[in-house]
Design an enzyme around this catalytic site. Structure first.
Site, PDB file in Angstrom:
ATOM      1  N   GLY A  26       0.829  -1.201   0.000  1.00  0.00           N
ATOM      2  CA  GLY A  26       0.000   0.000   0.000  1.00  0.00           C
ATOM      3  C   GLY A  26       0.860   1.247   0.000  1.00  0.00           C
ATOM      4  O   GLY A  26       1.926   1.281  -0.621  1.00  0.00           O
ATOM      5  N   HIS A 107       5.543   1.938  12.448  1.00  0.00           N
ATOM      6  CA  HIS A 107       4.735   2.617  13.471  1.00  0.00           C
ATOM      7  C   HIS A 107       4.717   1.664  14.671  1.00  0.00           C
ATOM      8  O   HIS A 107       4.601   0.453  14.492  1.00  0.00           O
ATOM      9  CB  HIS A 107       3.335   2.864  12.916  1.00  0.00           C
ATOM     10  CG  HIS A 107       2.408   3.607  13.854  1.00  0.00           C
ATOM     11  ND1 HIS A 107       2.830   4.602  14.710  1.00  0.00           N
ATOM     12  CD2 HIS A 107       1.078   3.497  14.042  1.00  0.00           C
ATOM     13  CE1 HIS A 107       1.783   5.057  15.382  1.00  0.00           C
ATOM     14  NE2 HIS A 107       0.705   4.406  14.999  1.00  0.00           N
ATOM     15  N   ASP A 190       2.996  10.331  17.298  1.00  0.00           N
ATOM     16  CA  ASP A 190       2.387  10.160  15.980  1.00  0.00           C
ATOM     17  C   ASP A 190       0.860  10.214  16.081  1.00  0.00           C
ATOM     18  O   ASP A 190       0.194  10.913  15.310  1.00  0.00           O
ATOM     19  CB  ASP A 190       2.833   8.815  15.389  1.00  0.00           C
ATOM     20  CG  ASP A 190       2.466   8.672  13.934  1.00  0.00           C
ATOM     21  OD1 ASP A 190       3.067   9.384  13.104  1.00  0.00           O
ATOM     22  OD2 ASP A 190       1.574   7.869  13.616  1.00  0.00           O
ATOM     23  N   GLU A 226     -10.950  30.468   0.290  1.00  0.00           N
ATOM     24  CA  GLU A 226     -10.371  31.080   1.471  1.00  0.00           C
ATOM     25  C   GLU A 226      -9.931  30.046   2.511  1.00  0.00           C
ATOM     26  O   GLU A 226      -8.832  30.111   3.038  1.00  0.00           O
ATOM     27  CB  GLU A 226     -11.409  32.030   2.100  1.00  0.00           C
ATOM     28  CG  GLU A 226     -10.833  32.914   3.179  1.00  0.00           C
ATOM     29  CD  GLU A 226      -9.669  33.753   2.700  1.00  0.00           C
ATOM     30  OE1 GLU A 226      -9.738  34.317   1.591  1.00  0.00           O
ATOM     31  OE2 GLU A 226      -8.655  33.833   3.430  1.00  0.00           O
ATOM     32  N   SER A 251       0.353  40.163   4.223  1.00  0.00           N
ATOM     33  CA  SER A 251       0.285  41.605   4.487  1.00  0.00           C
ATOM     34  C   SER A 251       0.396  41.869   5.992  1.00  0.00           C
ATOM     35  O   SER A 251       0.172  40.973   6.812  1.00  0.00           O
ATOM     36  CB  SER A 251      -1.046  42.158   3.982  1.00  0.00           C
ATOM     37  OG  SER A 251      -2.112  41.627   4.769  1.00  0.00           O
TER      38      SER A 251
HETATM   39  P1  NAD Z   1      -2.095   0.761   3.468  1.00  0.00           P
HETATM   40  O1  NAD Z   1      -3.487   0.601   3.945  1.00  0.00           O
HETATM   41  O2  NAD Z   1      -1.794   1.838   2.492  1.00  0.00           O
HETATM   42  O3  NAD Z   1      -1.578  -0.576   2.796  1.00  0.00           O
HETATM   43  C1  NAD Z   1      -1.798  -1.818   3.344  1.00  0.00           C
HETATM   44  C2  NAD Z   1      -1.359  -2.913   2.417  1.00  0.00           C
HETATM   45  O4  NAD Z   1      -1.538  -4.140   3.111  1.00  0.00           O
HETATM   46  C3  NAD Z   1      -2.177  -3.018   1.145  1.00  0.00           C
HETATM   47  O5  NAD Z   1      -1.296  -3.362   0.099  1.00  0.00           O
HETATM   48  C4  NAD Z   1      -3.119  -4.180   1.436  1.00  0.00           C
HETATM   49  O6  NAD Z   1      -3.464  -4.854   0.260  1.00  0.00           O
HETATM   50  C5  NAD Z   1      -2.241  -5.059   2.309  1.00  0.00           C
HETATM   51  N1  NAD Z   1      -3.011  -5.960   3.168  1.00  0.00           N
HETATM   52  C6  NAD Z   1      -4.169  -5.694   3.810  1.00  0.00           C
HETATM   53  N2  NAD Z   1      -4.554  -6.779   4.506  1.00  0.00           N
HETATM   54  C7  NAD Z   1      -3.618  -7.743   4.303  1.00  0.00           C
HETATM   55  C8  NAD Z   1      -3.452  -9.091   4.735  1.00  0.00           C
HETATM   56  N3  NAD Z   1      -4.346  -9.673   5.532  1.00  0.00           N
HETATM   57  N4  NAD Z   1      -2.350  -9.765   4.334  1.00  0.00           N
HETATM   58  C9  NAD Z   1      -1.436  -9.203   3.532  1.00  0.00           C
HETATM   59  N5  NAD Z   1      -1.538  -7.928   3.070  1.00  0.00           N
HETATM   60  C10 NAD Z   1      -2.623  -7.218   3.450  1.00  0.00           C
HETATM   61  O7  NAD Z   1      -1.178   0.870   4.788  1.00  0.00           O
HETATM   62  P2  NAD Z   1      -0.106   2.013   5.133  1.00  0.00           P
HETATM   63  O8  NAD Z   1      -0.828   3.301   5.349  1.00  0.00           O
HETATM   64  O9  NAD Z   1       1.011   1.955   4.157  1.00  0.00           O
HETATM   65  O10 NAD Z   1       0.377   1.548   6.577  1.00  0.00           O
HETATM   66  C11 NAD Z   1       1.351   0.529   6.759  1.00  0.00           C
HETATM   67  C12 NAD Z   1       2.150   0.829   8.022  1.00  0.00           C
HETATM   68  O11 NAD Z   1       2.894   2.015   7.848  1.00  0.00           O
HETATM   69  C13 NAD Z   1       1.294   1.049   9.262  1.00  0.00           C
HETATM   70  O12 NAD Z   1       1.990   0.527  10.364  1.00  0.00           O
HETATM   71  C14 NAD Z   1       1.226   2.565   9.351  1.00  0.00           C
HETATM   72  O13 NAD Z   1       0.990   3.037  10.665  1.00  0.00           O
HETATM   73  C15 NAD Z   1       2.617   2.921   8.896  1.00  0.00           C
HETATM   74  N6  NAD Z   1       2.790   4.283   8.389  1.00  0.00           N
HETATM   75  C16 NAD Z   1       1.971   4.747   7.398  1.00  0.00           C
HETATM   76  C17 NAD Z   1       2.171   6.005   6.877  1.00  0.00           C
HETATM   77  C18 NAD Z   1       1.345   6.503   5.717  1.00  0.00           C
HETATM   78  O14 NAD Z   1       1.627   7.582   5.236  1.00  0.00           O
HETATM   79  N7  NAD Z   1       0.354   5.811   5.202  1.00  0.00           N
HETATM   80  C19 NAD Z   1       3.215   6.819   7.385  1.00  0.00           C
HETATM   81  C20 NAD Z   1       4.052   6.310   8.380  1.00  0.00           C
HETATM   82  C21 NAD Z   1       3.823   5.031   8.867  1.00  0.00           C
HETATM   83 MG    MG Z   2       2.149   9.869  11.171  1.00  0.00          MG
END
Ligand code: NAD
Ligand code: MG
Length: 330
Positions: A26, A107, A190, A226, A251
């Site tokens: 993801g 995280h 966070d 705005e 301004s």
């Molecule tokens: P996301 O929802 O964007 O992606 C999740 C991925 O996991 C998808 O590809 C989905 O298909 C897959 N998935 C879902 N269920 C699954 C399963 N049962 N088995 C295998 N794959 C599965 O998630 P994300 O936002 O990238 O978050 C991932 C981690 O990164 C989390 O711990 C989040 O807190 C952390 N994080 C996210 C961000 C952000 O900007 N999104 C920033 C910092 C940290």
């Molecule tokens: Mg964050």
């Protein structure tokens, strides 16, 4: 004093003979996997069988396997599936843990709140980019990077910190600066940030200011420009040069209004609510609420999501953004 680590402090070579299983493709997953791959690291993406991302991973030139297969092959197992899904994915990879393997998180939620309890003979560390995944990828491709936090929860190998820095280097974050923290500090700050300012605070402020103008009879399109559109231009200035650059740019009238009215919006009552929200995070009350909500199929979450999508500002916005073709959807 806090240490900030850069490329010179990291040894990417530590990942040379290792295989990294990136679980999930993801927002974060695709960016970590592609950045590491481009940095010369051996990556396998782990997905559930039948995932619609499977072909996309292959098209992006990366190896893909089921979650258990990827975990079996890997030295580092990186949890980039949604936080609420991680405990269930952990049960799938648990049989493939071997002494000295590493569990990597972006995280600290599941470790801090005890939803994942790793055995004592693996490394547990975090590399948390302070950015949405798509920006992490884009900045890497532009030879830039986004800052990240690293933290070591468990150091079985004695190399966990060095590995975390190598990993941060592989995704490009040591170009921008890496801070060392703890799972607790990262998770609590966070959650606080996304609730109070980045997501919760700012969307509430946008809607409340927009609604105030519209209720008073002002044209919704004017209110949109705005209260929402111009926000980006202001934030860009703050990002580039701090509050001072923004205040230098606007301004004198705007700056006087800022200095005298801002504290009336974010008043003592609002600060008290911020402290309350922080307490809920620190005590685990928020984590418990969200875990139970998710387990009950998220009725409240889904209802709120639906209601928010139907807010008038979203309709007006979609209409106005169509006239600004340079606002490409990413
Ligand atoms: P996301 O929802 O964007 O992606 C999740 C991925 O996991 C998808 O590809 C989905 O298909 C897959 N998935 C879902 N269920 C699954 C399963 N049962 N088995 C295998 N794959 C599965 O998630 P994300 O936002 O990238 O978050 C991932 C981690 O990164 C989390 O711990 C989040 O807190 C952390 N994080 C996210 C961000 C952000 O900007 N999104 C920033 C910092 C940290
Ligand atoms: Mg964050």
């Amino acid at each position: 004093m806090v240490n900030i680590y850069y490329d010179r402090d990291a040894d990417l070579g530590l990942l040379k003979d290792k295989t990294v299983a990136v679980l999930g493709y993801g927002s974060q997953g695709h960016a970590h996997a592609q950045n590491l791959h481009d940095s010369g690291v051996n990556v396998v993406v782990g997905l559930y069988e039948g995932s619609k991302c499977w072909q996309r991973v292959l098209d992006d030139g990366l190896a893909v396997a089921t979650v258990p297969e990827a975990a079996a092959r890997a030295d580092l197992i990186v949890f980039l599936v949604p936080d609420m899904v991680q405990p269930q994915v952990y049960t799938q990879i648990k049989p493939h843990l071997r002494p000295g393997k590493a569990l990597v998180f972006a995280h600290g939620f599941n470790i801090l709140y005890g939803q994942i309890k790793p055995p004592a003979d693996v490394d547990v560390f975090m590399v948390a980019p302070k950015s949405p995944g798509h920006l992490l990828r884009r900045m890497y491709q532009e030879n830039k990077g986004v800052p990240a936090l690293i933290a070591v929860e468990q150091d079985y190998s004695g190399k966990a910190r060095a590995m975390a820095l190598a990993y941060a280097c592989g995704i490009g974050s040591t170009r921008a600066g890496v801070l060392e923290t703890t799972f607790q500090e990262e998770t609590e700050s966070d959650l606080f940030g996304e609730q109070v300012i980045l997501c919760g605070g700012i969307t509430a402020l946008i809607k409340a200011s927009y609604e105030t103008l519209v209720e008073a009879g002002y044209e919704p399109h004017v209110a949109y420009f705005e209260c929402l559109n111009e926000l980006k231009l202001i934030v860009d200035l703050i990002y580039e040069g701090g509050l001072s650059l923004m205040r230098y740019s606007v301004s004198d009238t705007a700056e006087y209004g800022d200095l005298t009215r801002g504290p009336r919006i974010i008043n003592e009552q609002v600060r008290e609510e911020m402290r309350k929200i922080l307490k809920e995070i620190q005590t685990g009350a928020f984590a418990k609420e969200w875990i139970l909500e998710y387990k009950a199929d998220a009725p409240l979450f889904n209802a709120l999501r639906r209601r928010e999508r139907e807010h008038p500002i979203e309709k007006i916005g979609a209409e106005l953004r169509q006239m600004m073709p340079w606002l490409k959807k990413s």
